[in-house]
Design a protein around this motif. Structure first.
Motif, short mmCIF file in Angstrom:
data_model
loop_
_atom_site.label_atom_id
_atom_site.label_comp_id
_atom_site.label_asym_id
_atom_site.label_seq_id
_atom_site.Cartn_x
_atom_site.Cartn_y
_atom_site.Cartn_z
N ARG A 11 -53.63 19.11 15.86
CA ARG A 11 -54.95 19.19 16.49
C ARG A 11 -56.05 19.21 15.44
O ARG A 11 -57.11 18.62 15.62
CB ARG A 11 -55.03 20.43 17.38
CG ARG A 11 -54.33 20.26 18.71
CD ARG A 11 -54.73 21.37 19.66
NE ARG A 11 -54.24 22.66 19.22
CZ ARG A 11 -53.05 23.15 19.52
NH1 ARG A 11 -52.23 22.48 20.29
NH2 ARG A 11 -52.68 24.34 19.09
N ALA A 14 -56.50 15.74 14.31
CA ALA A 14 -57.19 14.91 15.30
C ALA A 14 -58.69 15.05 15.17
O ALA A 14 -59.44 14.17 15.57
CB ALA A 14 -56.75 15.29 16.71
N GLN A 15 -59.11 16.18 14.60
CA GLN A 15 -60.55 16.38 14.47
C GLN A 15 -61.13 15.74 13.23
O GLN A 15 -62.32 15.59 13.10
CB GLN A 15 -60.86 17.88 14.43
CG GLN A 15 -61.23 18.41 15.79
CD GLN A 15 -61.71 19.83 15.71
OE1 GLN A 15 -61.13 20.65 15.02
NE2 GLN A 15 -62.75 20.13 16.44
N ARG A 19 -60.41 8.32 15.23
CA ARG A 19 -59.58 7.94 16.37
C ARG A 19 -60.29 6.88 17.18
O ARG A 19 -61.50 6.92 17.36
CB ARG A 19 -59.30 9.15 17.26
CG ARG A 19 -58.34 10.15 16.64
CD ARG A 19 -58.41 11.46 17.39
NE ARG A 19 -59.78 11.92 17.45
CZ ARG A 19 -60.42 12.24 18.56
NH1 ARG A 19 -59.80 12.20 19.71
NH2 ARG A 19 -61.66 12.64 18.52
N GLU A 21 -60.26 6.50 20.25
CA GLU A 21 -60.84 7.11 21.44
C GLU A 21 -62.26 7.62 21.17
O GLU A 21 -63.17 7.43 21.97
CB GLU A 21 -59.97 8.30 21.85
CG GLU A 21 -60.01 8.59 23.31
CD GLU A 21 -58.62 8.57 23.88
OE1 GLU A 21 -57.69 8.94 23.15
OE2 GLU A 21 -58.48 8.20 25.05
N LEU A 22 -62.41 8.25 20.01
CA LEU A 22 -63.73 8.77 19.63
C LEU A 22 -64.70 7.62 19.41
O LEU A 22 -65.85 7.65 19.85
CB LEU A 22 -63.59 9.61 18.36
CG LEU A 22 -64.88 10.10 17.71
CD1 LEU A 22 -65.74 10.85 18.70
CD2 LEU A 22 -64.54 10.98 16.52
N GLU A 25 -65.77 6.14 22.64
CA GLU A 25 -66.67 7.05 23.35
C GLU A 25 -68.08 6.97 22.75
O GLU A 25 -69.08 7.00 23.47
CB GLU A 25 -66.11 8.48 23.27
CG GLU A 25 -66.51 9.39 24.40
CD GLU A 25 -66.10 8.86 25.77
OE1 GLU A 25 -66.98 8.76 26.63
OE2 GLU A 25 -64.90 8.55 25.98
N ALA B 115 -64.50 14.21 23.28
CA ALA B 115 -63.91 13.22 22.39
C ALA B 115 -64.15 13.62 20.94
O ALA B 115 -63.26 13.50 20.09
CB ALA B 115 -64.50 11.84 22.65
N GLY B 118 -61.87 16.17 19.71
CA GLY B 118 -60.50 15.76 19.48
C GLY B 118 -59.66 15.54 20.73
O GLY B 118 -58.44 15.46 20.66
N LEU B 119 -60.31 15.46 21.89
CA LEU B 119 -59.54 15.25 23.12
C LEU B 119 -59.49 13.77 23.49
O LEU B 119 -60.40 13.01 23.18
CB LEU B 119 -60.20 16.01 24.27
CG LEU B 119 -59.51 17.30 24.67
CD1 LEU B 119 -59.68 18.30 23.54
CD2 LEU B 119 -60.06 17.83 25.96
N SER B 120 -58.44 13.41 24.19
CA SER B 120 -58.38 12.05 24.71
C SER B 120 -59.12 12.04 26.05
O SER B 120 -59.39 13.07 26.64
CB SER B 120 -56.94 11.63 24.92
OG SER B 120 -56.38 12.38 25.97
#
Ligand SMILES: Nc1ncnc2c1ncn2[C@@H]1O[C@H](COP(=O)(O)OP(=O)(O)OP(=O)(O)O)[C@@H](O)[C@H]1O
Ligand SMILES: [Mg+2]
Lengths: 293, 396
Positions: A11, A14-15, A19, A21-22, A25, B115, B118-120
């Motif tokens: 986690r 992921a930050q 990504r 996804e980021l 977005e 996002a 760090g979330l999908s």
């Protein structure tokens, strides 16, 4: 216990990782903010290439009476990619400064900000290319030949080069706020140094006429030139065409794809080098972003 | 202690305050001016190990570096010296606002913020309704965030931060803006987090919150860690630092105190000498303070501020320098001849000071010192008072 730790580490990663996804977005955010309250705005920016096509066809076939048939197609082939490069790097210049609110308050990989600017321009490029190709289907079917694959490496190089420029511009602009103006002026000059509104052969012939053909190498060393010329070869197709006056005109360098691939390779090398510089600069400067803003 | 989730070792943060610094390339290229800058250390040698599941209250005066420390821990600012290592997902709520974009609606901001944390998108969809319900913003969720009130803004930020299942929650003074019901909700949520083993670092100026929710208190002052440990002690430490004093603890450290300090207070009727807590307007009032000084220390003076509701000082009385007896004790008496027309509960803020340099040795606060029952006074108060040193009456 170890598993719990691993999950926590994942986690944490992921930050700090870039990504997809980021990125999507953030691009979505930019689209929303830009076209909020104006669904028409989006349609306009898509219709933009069609408008240009119409105007250029009109201007070049009736008023300027250039010698190159379908000049508008030649122009658009280069212009769409140029405008991607142009708007992405200008947009990226303000990306970190414009998102000060985020940069000062949230932990996330800062590099996604200029990347999102490139993505934002990329979305426009994709849709505009689509519109352009839809136009080509009935009006210029020659484009859909085997040479069209040349668009792919041209776009790839353009993207790498644009990302490199965006990284540089966005990080430098935090420290020196006039980078924005400087870039605007540079891009204007750059546009005219790139064979978009004139065929590249004009430059070559002029230089050859003056006995300065060796300078053509330097002219071609501009990565955007290689990209634009390759895209023109891919979409406009014909190096030599029958001009409006009935004589043959050479619009693009003839003879296979060697010329194009060779210069694309040079552009790719330059872009890769610039990307390394860009990443290094961005990394070095990003530690101070939150303080400088 | 479980394995630490946050480790800060020797962390220092230096800000450069630039004078005449080139802010454009043009300046930089044209003027080869050596830009002068002043270094300011906002953090110095901060060592912290915070274990999983701990709730740490971070307190300190304004400008002591609390927000800076949170930013360094959350990776927003890079430390100048030392290292920070963090394990897990950090959700931070720093100084009002989680980085929302005012042009976007609440809904869009939730997706964007999640996002970034760090979330999908799928995970966000799962939590979405819960987030909105927690923030109680259902009717406003499709409004642009720039039209939100500051409380609504914070609600949304907090709601997102606590629903992304963080391992570490950094909160900087954001709860103060929420209304009471939301504050309670947040505190409940924090309690839930504690049970789940989430690490919480919590900056607040509401010192009474610290012992209530924290298992550990850290006091920062001028960028250094002054205290790290018991939360009650931490709050006391800060109070004495701020000069807002501790509530009467009664405990007299004897004459061997390291610095002069107030050890006891007595409030009485000067005529009869009877202890008393209620006074009427016009009545006389006397207050005595015992001050303990280390052997051989210089005379000290006592300043007494009588403060009303909301800690507004009503009037201030200064004593002459006191000369401690052989045991290091001195007692000072302030006598008010006629109490002005007051109504309400009043407090004393007492400071023991060096009369020469005005350095404060000890400061404490005695809340609810007396109750005044009179007509509500208005206007400027005129208070006639005297002060004298009296013989030791410690045994009283
Ligand atoms: N970007 C910056 N550049 C220069 N100085 C800064 C910067 N950020 C903070 N400071 C200084 O660092 C010191 C600590 O600031 P910080 O915001 O951490 O204080 P704080 O403990 O959070 O205070 P408060 O209780 O008021 O929130 C202050 O003196 C502040 O002026
Ligand atoms: Mg602060």
């Amino acid at each position: 216990m170890a598993q719990v730790r691993q999950a926590a580490d994942a986690r944490a990663a992921a930050q700090s990782r870039v990504r997809l996804e980021l990125l999507t977005e953030l691009i979505r955010k930019d689209l929303k903010v830009k076209y909020k309250n104006s669904a028409l705005g989006f349609v306009w920016s898509l219709a933009n290439p069609l408008l240009y096509l119409a105007v250029f066809t009109l201007v070049f076939s009736f008023f300027l009476q250039g010698n190159v048939p379908w000049f508008a197609v030649l122009f658009m082939s280069g212009y769409l990619i140029w405008s991607f490069f142009n708007s992405a790097s200008l947009d990226a210049t303000g990306a970190v400064v414009g998102n000060a609110n985020l940069v000062r308050k949230v932990r996330f990989p800062r590099v996604v900000l200029p990347l999102a600017s490139v993505g934002f321009a990329g979305v426009h490029l994709a849709l505009q290319l689509l519109v352009f190709f839809l136009f080509l289907v009935p009006f210029y079917p020659d484009a859909f030949g085997p040479q069209l694959w040349l668009v792919a490496p041209a776009l790839a190089v353009a993207v790498v080069f644009t990302v490199a420029m965006s990284l540089l511009a966005s990080s430098l602009n935090v420290r020196y706020r006039d980078v924005q103006h400087l870039l605007e002026i540079t891009l204007l000059a750059w546009f005219w140094l790139t064979p978009i509104v004139y065929p590249v052969t004009v430059v070559r012939d002029k230089l050859a006429g003056a006995g300065l053909l060796w300078m053509f190498k330097f002219y071609m060393a501009n990565p955007m030139t290689s990209v634009v010329v390759a895209a023109q070869r891919a979409i406009y197709v014909h190096p030599v065409v029958t001009g409006n006056d009935g004589d043959l005109v050479q619009v693009l360098p003839a003879g296979g794809y060697g010329f194009y691939l060779q210069w694309l390779a040079v552009a790719a090398a330059i872009s890769a080098g610039l990307l390394v510089v860009g990443l290094w600069t961005f990394r070095r400067l990003q530690a101070d972003f939150a303080e400088e803003l | 202690m479980a394995s630490p989730t946050i480790v800060a070792a020797g962390v220092g943060k230096r800000f450069l305050l630039h004078h005449k610094r080139a802010t454009s390339l043009k300046e930089r290229l044209l003027l080869h001016r050596q830009s002068s800058s002043e270094a300011f250390w906002a953090l110095r040698d901060v060592d912290l190990q915070i274990g999983a599941g701990q709730t740490v209250g971070l307190i300190g005066p304004n400008g002591s570096g609390k927000s800076t420390l949170l930013k360094v821990l959350s990776g927003i600012l890079a430390p100048t010296t030392g290292t920070v290592s963090v394990r897990g997902r950090i959700a931070s709520l720093l100084e009002l606002g989680a980085g929302f974009n005012g042009e976007l609606t609440g809904r869009e901001n939730i997706y964007l913020n999640a996002a970034i944390l760090g979330l999908s998108r799928r995970e966000t969809e799962r939590y979405f309704d819960e987030i909105v319900a927690f923030a109680e913003l259902e009717p406003f969720i499709d409004n642009q965030v720039k039209h939100y009130s500051s409380g609504q803004y914070v609600r949304l930020g907090f709601a997102v931060a606590v629903h992304v299942s963080p391992d570490i929650l950094l909160v900087d003074e954001v709860l103060a803006v929420g209304d009471e019901s939301f504050q309670r909700k947040c505190l409940n949520k924090i309690g839930e987090f504690q049970q789940r083993g989430c690490t919480i670092l919590f900056v607040t100026h509401a010192l009474d919150l610290i012992p209530r929710i924290c298992s550990r208190g850290v006091v920062l002052d001028h960028g250094r860690v002054l205290h790290d440990g018991d939360p009650v002690e931490a709050a006391e430490r800060l109070r004495s630092l701020l000069g807002t004093g501790a509530d009467q603890s009664g405990g007299g450290a004897g004459p061997a105190a390291e610095r002069p300090r107030v050890t006891a207070v007595r409030l009485f009727d000067p005529a009869s000498g009877a202890e008393k807590g209620h006074f009427r307007g016009g009545e006389a009032m006397a207050v005595e303070f015992d001050v303990a000084s280390p052997a051989g220390s210089a005379p000290v003076a006592v300043r007494l501020a009588v403060t009303g509701p909301a800690d507004v000082p009503m009037w201030v009385m200064d004593s002459d320098p006191l000369h401690p007896g052989p045991d290091g004790l001195a007692t000072v008496r302030f006598t008010v001849k006629e109490l002005p027309q007051l109504k309400g509960i009043y407090a004393f803020a007492v400071a023991v000071r060096d009369p020469a340099s005005n350095v404060t040795y000890d400061a404490r606060r005695f809340s609810e010192a007396f109750l005044a029952v009179g007509d509500t006074g208005t206007g400027v108060l005129e208070v006639v008072w005297t002060t004298e040193q009296v013989e030791n009456q410690v045994e009283r």
